[in-house]
Design an enzyme around this catalytic site. Structure first.
Site, PDB file in Angstrom:
ATOM      1  N   VAL A   1       0.834  -1.201   0.000  1.00 52.76           N
ATOM      2  CA  VAL A   1       0.000   0.000   0.000  1.00 52.76           C
ATOM      3  C   VAL A   1       0.866   1.249   0.000  1.00 52.76           C
ATOM      4  O   VAL A   1       0.536   2.267  -0.616  1.00 52.76           O
ATOM      5  CB  VAL A   1      -0.957  -0.009   1.211  1.00 52.76           C
ATOM      6  CG1 VAL A   1      -1.681   1.326   1.356  1.00 52.76           C
ATOM      7  CG2 VAL A   1      -1.966  -1.137   1.075  1.00 52.76           C
TER       8      VAL A   1
ATOM      9  N   ILE B   1       2.503   1.466  -3.735  1.00 49.69           N
ATOM     10  CA  ILE B   1       1.565   1.659  -4.853  1.00 49.69           C
ATOM     11  C   ILE B   1       0.874   3.004  -4.699  1.00 49.69           C
ATOM     12  O   ILE B   1       0.281   3.286  -3.658  1.00 49.69           O
ATOM     13  CB  ILE B   1       0.525   0.523  -4.883  1.00 49.69           C
ATOM     14  CG1 ILE B   1       1.205  -0.804  -5.183  1.00 49.69           C
ATOM     15  CG2 ILE B   1      -0.554   0.806  -5.927  1.00 49.69           C
ATOM     16  CD1 ILE B   1       0.296  -1.999  -5.076  1.00 49.69           C
TER      17      ILE B   1
ATOM     18  N   GLU C   1      -1.950   4.718  -4.706  1.00 50.13           N
ATOM     19  CA  GLU C   1      -3.389   4.484  -4.791  1.00 50.13           C
ATOM     20  C   GLU C   1      -4.148   5.668  -5.376  1.00 50.13           C
ATOM     21  O   GLU C   1      -5.190   5.503  -6.011  1.00 50.13           O
ATOM     22  CB  GLU C   1      -3.960   4.163  -3.395  1.00 50.13           C
ATOM     23  CG  GLU C   1      -3.510   2.850  -2.817  1.00 50.13           C
ATOM     24  CD  GLU C   1      -2.158   2.960  -2.104  1.00 50.13           C
ATOM     25  OE1 GLU C   1      -1.671   1.942  -1.616  1.00 50.13           O
ATOM     26  OE2 GLU C   1      -1.608   4.074  -2.058  1.00 50.13           O
TER      27      GLU C   1
ATOM     28  N   ASP D   1      -9.733  15.982 -43.126  1.00 50.83           N
ATOM     29  CA  ASP D   1     -10.573  16.111 -44.299  1.00 50.83           C
ATOM     30  C   ASP D   1     -10.534  17.569 -44.749  1.00 50.83           C
ATOM     31  O   ASP D   1     -10.263  18.466 -43.948  1.00 50.83           O
ATOM     32  CB  ASP D   1     -12.005  15.694 -43.935  1.00 50.83           C
ATOM     33  CG  ASP D   1     -12.943  15.709 -45.118  1.00 50.83           C
ATOM     34  OD1 ASP D   1     -12.493  15.402 -46.226  1.00 50.83           O
ATOM     35  OD2 ASP D   1     -14.122  16.048 -44.928  1.00 50.83           O
TER      36      ASP D   1
ATOM     37  N   ASP E   1     -15.928  14.968 -41.104  1.00 54.52           N
ATOM     38  CA  ASP E   1     -17.339  15.183 -40.817  1.00 54.52           C
ATOM     39  C   ASP E   1     -18.257  14.243 -41.577  1.00 54.52           C
ATOM     40  O   ASP E   1     -19.431  14.148 -41.278  1.00 54.52           O
ATOM     41  CB  ASP E   1     -17.731  16.634 -41.126  1.00 54.52           C
ATOM     42  CG  ASP E   1     -17.511  16.995 -42.597  1.00 54.52           C
ATOM     43  OD1 ASP E   1     -16.908  16.171 -43.322  1.00 54.52           O
ATOM     44  OD2 ASP E   1     -17.934  18.085 -43.005  1.00 54.52           O
TER      45      ASP E   1
ATOM     46  N   ASP F   1     -15.614   9.344 -43.612  1.00 50.20           N
ATOM     47  CA  ASP F   1     -14.495   9.561 -42.689  1.00 50.20           C
ATOM     48  C   ASP F   1     -14.574   8.646 -41.469  1.00 50.20           C
ATOM     49  O   ASP F   1     -13.577   8.480 -40.753  1.00 50.20           O
ATOM     50  CB  ASP F   1     -14.482  11.012 -42.186  1.00 50.20           C
ATOM     51  CG  ASP F   1     -14.273  12.011 -43.294  1.00 50.20           C
ATOM     52  OD1 ASP F   1     -13.450  11.743 -44.173  1.00 50.20           O
ATOM     53  OD2 ASP F   1     -14.961  13.051 -43.290  1.00 50.20           O
TER      54      ASP F   1
ATOM     55  N   THR G   1      -3.554  13.583   2.539  1.00 55.50           N
ATOM     56  CA  THR G   1      -2.550  14.655   2.556  1.00 55.50           C
ATOM     57  C   THR G   1      -1.829  14.796   1.219  1.00 55.50           C
ATOM     58  O   THR G   1      -1.437  15.887   0.836  1.00 55.50           O
ATOM     59  CB  THR G   1      -1.529  14.421   3.691  1.00 55.50           C
ATOM     60  OG1 THR G   1      -0.861  13.190   3.455  1.00 55.50           O
ATOM     61  CG2 THR G   1      -2.227  14.367   5.032  1.00 55.50           C
TER      62      THR G   1
END
Length: 905
Positions: A284, A287, A289, A331, A644, A648, A741
Site C-alpha cells: 500500500v 503503490i 493508490e 478532411d 465530418d 471519414d 494529505t
C-alpha cells in the site's frame, strides 16, 4: 435499366404490391442502419476498474479484511476494518468519477440527429404514397426531388436537371450531376456513379424516379457502418502507458512484499497475520493508490475546459491523446473549408472585383482591385449606384436560379435550399444589393430552360418593368462564350472582338489556376422565341470555391511550430486540394499529392515508404482513408483524424483519436470519434492539442510527486521492518497520507498553468514512457531522503518518546504526511529551481497544501480519532523536529536539480 427492373421484379408504372412489400420486408429486414454497439451500464461501470493499480487495491482490501477477521481482542469495528474500508472507498470514488464523466459525453451525443430520412414518396399498387423510410424494400419505386433526403440506395430511371449533394459520403464538395441515361462502368468510383443515388445524401436540384436496389446495412452507408464495427477499439497512448506503468509498479511491489513476508516467517517469533499486514503495508505504501483517481479528476477537469472551448470529449483518456499527436489527417471539405460555395471574384466590364464575406451570409462587399468597396444599392432599387455592367450581372445572377437563402433556426446561420452553386450566386447578388426578393419585384418569370449536363447552361426569361422580355443565362464559359456576340461594358454594349474573348478567357484561366470554379453570366433583351439563348451579350464571369474556415491558417502555423505534420485527405480533385493547401500555407517544397486510383496500386510497404512525403491524398474512398491512417500508425506516429462525413468514420475510429465536426458533421462520424468539435472550427483542434500537452505534463508532475512520496513511505516501511521491535506505519496511516494529505497537492499539480513553450516542442515519441530514467532516479533519491528521515526517528528517538514505539510511529506518520507537502513545490519543474518557477507560487498548490496540513492535524489533535489513526499529542519541541525534518526535502531536491543543470551545460 431494364435488367435492373427485371432482376428486382417490378413494373415501374405500378410499383410493388402491398403483399409483395410484406414478403420482401421479411426477407431483407427494415431499411434501418443498425444502432452502434453500446456497452451496458454495468459493463461501463466495471470497466473503470480494469486497471492494474485498482485491481491491486481490491486485492489489498481483501487481505485487509482477512487480517481484520484474524485480529483478536476487543478492538472496535473501525479499528479492525478501517484499512479495508478506506481502500474500497478510494476504488469506488475513482470508478464513479470516470463513469459519470463519460456518461455525460454519451448523453450529449444521444441528442444529435440521425442521418436517415424519416419518410419517402413511393409508388405502390399504382399510386404514389408517403411511407416511413424504414419500410422501404428493394424494388420500391421512389419519387424524389430537390430538398429530399435520399432514403435508400437506388438506381435512377428518369432524371430532369438532377443533382445530389454527396459530400458526406464521397468527400466531393460540388453537387454530383445525375443522368439516368448515361452508361456507367461497373467499377466506376462511388463519386462518379451518375445513375445512382445513395442513402444519407440530399437532392439539391431537379426531379427523378428511381428503383430501390439496397436498404439498411446493404447500402453504401451501411457497408461503411460495418467497416466501423469491424474496426477494433484501441487504447489511447496514455491508457497504454498507464497500464504498462501500473504493471511494473505492481509486480515490483508484490515481489518485495512477498520477500518481506517470507523473511518474517523465516525469522519467526511473529504471527502470520501480523507479517501479512506488514507486507500489505509495504504494498500500500509503494503503490500510488491516488494515481487512478487523480488522473481521472485531472482529465475530467481538462474535459470541462475543452468543452468550454467547443470540444466535447467522448472518452476521458482521449483528452490527453491529442497532445501526443504527431500526424493530423484532416478532411478538406467542411473541416479545413466551410462546405459552402462562395464567389470570390467577379470580372465585369474588364474590371476584377474581389468579394468579401463568408459562406451564404449576405453580409459583404464587392471591391474593385485598387478601389474602395462598391456602394451597395438599396434593396428595393431596380437600378442603383452599382456600375451598370455589374448591376446587370448581379440581377441576372439573382433571377437565373431556383435556390433560396434562409436562416437556420437552430444555428442562426444562413443556408441554401437548393444547389450550392446557385446559393453562391444569390449571396453574391445580395452583397451587391440585388437580393432575389427585391429584383423579383420588377421581373415576372415567363419561361425557364433548366440546366442539364449536355447544354451546360440554364436560362430564365422574364418580363422587366418596361414590359420587355429579357433572357438571363448562366453556364460554362466555354459554352456561353461561343453563344455571345456582344459584350457589356460600363460605357455601353458593343460587338465582341477576338481580343475581348482572349481577355475574358485569360481572366478565366487565372481563376481556374487558383482552383476557382468559373461560371459565365450573359443576357439578351427581346430574345428569339425559338431560341432565347442565341446572340447573347456577355455580362462577365464569376469565380467561386469552397473557402477555408476562419482561423485555419493560423492553426496550421501553430501545428507546424509544434512539430505536427498535417496531411489532407479529401474526396475532391487534386488540383482543388493543392490550391487550398497552398492558400492555407500547408503545402511546402518537396510535398507530393496522390489520387485514390494511384494509391490503390501501391503496396503497404510502398505507401509507408512515401507517406512522409505525401501531403495530399485526393479522390480517396473510406477504405483508402483507413489505409492511410494505418500507414502512419505503422511508422510509430500518434495519429489524429478529423472529418465530418460518413466516409471519414472508419478512419476516425481507427486513428488514435478521431475528431468529428459537431455542427456540420454526420451522426455516423460523431459516433465513431473520440472528440467532437461543437463549433466545427479546426482551430479548436489546436486548443485541444495545447490542452492535451499541458495535461500530459501535469500528469507527469503529479505522478512524479506521488511516486516519490510513496517511495518515501516504502523506504520507511522497508527499513523499519528490519529494526527490532519497531512498528511500521499501518495501512490506514499510509492510505491517509496517500489519499488525504498527498491527494490535494497532486490534484493541484494536475491543474498547474500550461507552459507557453509546450507548443514550440516536438511531439513526444510514441514509445516514450510516462517517466524517464532521470525521473526514476529522482523518485529514488526523494524516497531515500524521506524514508531515512522517518526511519531515523526509530533509530534516534527523541527523549520525550520515553521508548514508546507507538509514539515514535505516530511522529513518523506526521513526518511522512508533511514532507510531501513541502516536496510538492519542487515538483512543478524537473530542472528549474523553486525560486525561478513562474508563477513563483501556484495559488491552487499553496491552498491544497494548507488544507492537507489542516486535515492531517485532525487525525493528530482530535482525541476521538487517535485510537483509529494510532496518534498521540506532541509537544512543541517534537513538532519543531518533525517540521524541520519534513522541510529538509526542499534543499535536498534543490541540490539535485543544481547538479542536473550543471551536468546539462
Amino acid at each position: 435499366m431494364e435488367q435492373v427492373l427485371g432482376h428486382l421484379g417490378v413494373d415501374p408504372s405500378k410499383g410493388l404490391s402491398t403483399g409483395e412489400v410484406g414478403v420482401r420486408l421479411a426477407r431483407y429486414g427494415q431499411n434501418r442502419l443498425p444502432d452502434p454497439p453500446r456497452k451496458s451500464l454495468w459493463v461501463r461501470l466495471f470497466g473503470q476498474l480494469a486497471n492494474p493499480l485498482v485491481l491491486t487495491l481490491l486485492g489489498a482490501a481483501l487481505i485487509a479484511v482477512v487480517v481484520g477477521v484474524s485480529t483478536h481482542g476487543d478492538q472496535g469495528f473501525l479499528t479492525k476494518f478501517g484499512d479495508a474500508i478506506a481502500i474500497l472507498l478510494i476504488v469506488i470514488v475513482n470508478a464513479v468519477l470516470g463513469f459519470v464523466q463519460e456518461s455525460r459525453a454519451e448523453a450529449a451525443l444521444d441528442a444529435l440527429k440521425s442521418m436517415t430520412a424519416p419518410t419517402a414518396r413511393v409508388r405502390r399498387n399504382g399510386d404514389v404514397t408517403v411511407v416511413n423510410a424504414d419500410e422501404l424494400v428493394p424494388g420500391d419505386m421512389l419519387e424524389i426531388e430537390a430538398g429530399d433526403f435520399v432514403p435508400a440506395d437506388a438506381r435512377l430511371l428518369q432524371t430532369i436537371d438532377f443533382a445530389a449533394e454527396e459530400a458526406a459520403l464521397t468527400g466531393e464538395s460540388a453537387p454530383a450531376g445525375k443522368d439516368a441515361r448515361q452508361p456507367v462502368a461497373d467499377d466506376m468510383p462511388l463519386a462518379e456513379r451518375s445513375t445512382m443515388v445513395f442513402l444519407g445524401t440530399t437532392v439539391v436540384r431537379g426531379k427523378g424516379r428511381a428503383v430501390v436496389v439496397a436498404t439498411g446495412s446493404q447500402t453504401e452507408l451501411g457497408k461503411i457502418g460495418e467497416m466501423i464495427a469491424s474496426t477494433p477499439d484501441e487504447k489511447t497512448p496514455l491508457e497504454q502507458r498507464l497500464e504498462s506503468f501500473g504493471r511494473r509498479i505492481l509486480w515490483a511491489c508484490l515481489g518485495i512484499s512477498l520477500l518481506l513476508f517470507a523473511w518474517g516467517m523465516i525469522k519467526g517469533g511473529r504471527a502470520w497475520h501480523e507479517l501479512l499486514l506488514e507486507a500489505v503495508s509495504f504494498a500500500v505504501a509503494a503503490i500510488p493508490e491516488g494515481l487512478p483517481a487523480i488522473t481521472t479528476i485531472t482529465l475530467a477537469l481538462g474535459m470541462q475546459r475543452m468543452a468550454k472551448k467547443g470540444a466535447v470529449v467522448r472518452k476521458l483518456l482521449a483528452v490527453e491523446t491529442l497532445g501526443a499527436a504527431s500526424i493530423i489527417c484532416t478532411d478538406k471539405t467542411g473541416t479545413l473549408t466551410q462546405n459552402e460555395m462562395t464567389v470570390r471574384f467577379v470580372f465585369a466590364s474588364f474590371r476584377r472585383y474581389r468579394v468579401t464575406g463568408e459562406g451564404y451570409d449576405p453580409r459583404g462587399h464587392l471591391q474593385a482591385d485598387g478601389s474602395p468597396p462598391v456602394d451597395q444599392a438599396p434593396q428595393s432599387a431596380v437600378e442603383g449606384k452599382l456600375p451598370p455592367t455589374l448591376d446587370y450581372l448581379l440581377a441576372t445572377a439573382a433571377l437565373c436560379t431556383n435556390a433560396t437563402l434562409e436562416i437556420d433556426n437552430d444555428t442562426q446561420r444562413w443556408k441554401v435550399i437548393g444547389d450550392p452553386t446557385e446559393g453562391a450566386l444569390l449571396t453574391l447578388a445580395a452583397k451587391g444589393g440585388r437580393a432575389k426578393e427585391s429584383v423579383a419585384l420588377s421581373h415576372t418569370v415567363v419561361r425557364e430552360l433548366p440546366f442539364d449536363s449536355d447544354r451546360k447552361r440554364m436560362t430564365v426569361v422574364t418580363l422587366d418593368q418596361h414590359g420587355r422580355e429579357v433572357a438571363h443565362v448562366k453556364g460554362s464559359l466555354d459554352v456561353l462564350l461561343s453563344l455571345c456576340v456582344k459584350i457589356a461594358t460600363d460605357e455601353g454594349v458593343r460587338g465582341m472582338t477576338d481580343d475581348d474573348r482572349a481577355r475574358v478567357q485569360g481572366e478565366a484561366d487565372k481563376m481556374s489556376g487558383d482552383a476557382l470554379r468559373v461560371l459565365a453570366i450573359a443576357r439578351r433583351v427581346r430574345p428569339s422565341v425559338d431560341n432565347p439563348e442565341e446572340a447573347l451579350t456577355l455580362l462577365g464571369i464569376v469565380g467561386m470555391k469552397d473557402p477555408p474556415r476562419a482561423g485555419v491558417k493560423e492553426a496550421i502555423r501553430t501545428c507546424r511550430d509544434a512539430g505536427i505534420r498535417i496531411v489532407m485527405i479529401t474526396g475532391d480533385h487534386p488540383i482543388t486540394a493543392v490550391a487550398i493547401a497552398r492558400e492555407l500555407e500547408l503545402w511546402t517544397d518537396g510535398d507530393e499529392a496522390i489520387t485514390g486510383s494511384e494509391l490503390s496500386k501501391m503496396s503497404e510497404d510502398e505507401l509507408r515508404a512515401r507517406a512522409m512525403r505525401l501531403r495530399i491524398f485526393a479522390r480517396t474512398t473510406a477504405e483508402q482513408k483507413l489505409r492511410i491512417v494505418n500507414a502512419f500508425r505503422a511508422l510509430d506516429h500518434v495519429v489524429a483524424m478529423t472529418g465530418d462525413g460518413v466516409n471519414d468514420a472508419p478512419a476516425l475510429k481507427q486513428a488514435h483519436i478521431g475528431v468529428a465536426m459537431g455542427r456540420s458533421g454526420t451522426d455516423v462520424a460523431r459516433q465513431a470519434a473520440d472528440l467532437v468539435l461543437a463549433d466545427d472550427n479546426f482551430a479548436t483542434v489546436v486548443d485541444a492539442i495545447r490542452e492535451g500537452r499541458s495535461i500530459y505534463r501535469n500528469i507527469q508532475k503529479f505522478i512524479f510527486f506521488l511516486l516519490s512520496s510513496n517511495a518515501g513511505l516504502a523506504v520507511a516501511v522497508f527499513v523499519v521492518s528490519f529494526i527490532k521491535g519497531a512498528l511500521p506505519p499501518t495501512p490506514l496511516q499510509i492510505l491517509w497520507i496517500n489519499l488525504v494529505t498527498n491527494g490535494l497537492p497532486a490534484l493541484a499539480l494536475g491543474v498547474d498553468p500550461p507552459d507557453p513553450g509546450h507548443m514550440k516542442e516536438q511531439p513526444r515519441p510514441s514509445k516514450a514512457g510516462l517517466l524517464g530514467a532521470r525521473d526514476f532516479f529522482g523518485v529514488g533519491f526523494v524516497g531515500v531522503v524521506m524514508g531515512l528521515a522517518a526511519a531515523g526517528l526509530y533509530v534516534f528517538p527523541p527523549e520525550a518518546a520515553h521508548g514508546d514505539i507507538g509514539f515514535i510511529r505516530a511522529m513518523a506518520f506526521t513526518l511522512l504526511a508533511l514532507s510531501p507537502l513541502f516536496h510538492a513545490f519542487s515538483c512543478r519543474s524537473q530542472t528549474r529551481s523553486i525560486v525561478s518557477q513562474r508563477p513563483f507560487i501556484s495559488l491552487p498548490l499553496l491552498l491544497a497544501c494548507v488544507i492537507s496540513a489542516a486535515v492531517h492535524l485532525v487525525a493528530v489533535l482530535v482525541p476521538a480519532l487517535r485510537p483509529v489513526f494510532r496518534t498521540f499529542p506532541m509537544a512543541e519541541s517534537e513538532w519543531f523536529l518533525v517540521i524541520g525534518l519534513s522541510f529538509a526535502i526542499i534543499p535536498a531536491v534543490e541540490i539535485l536539480k543544481a547538479i542536473t543543470r550543471a551536468r546539462a551545460t
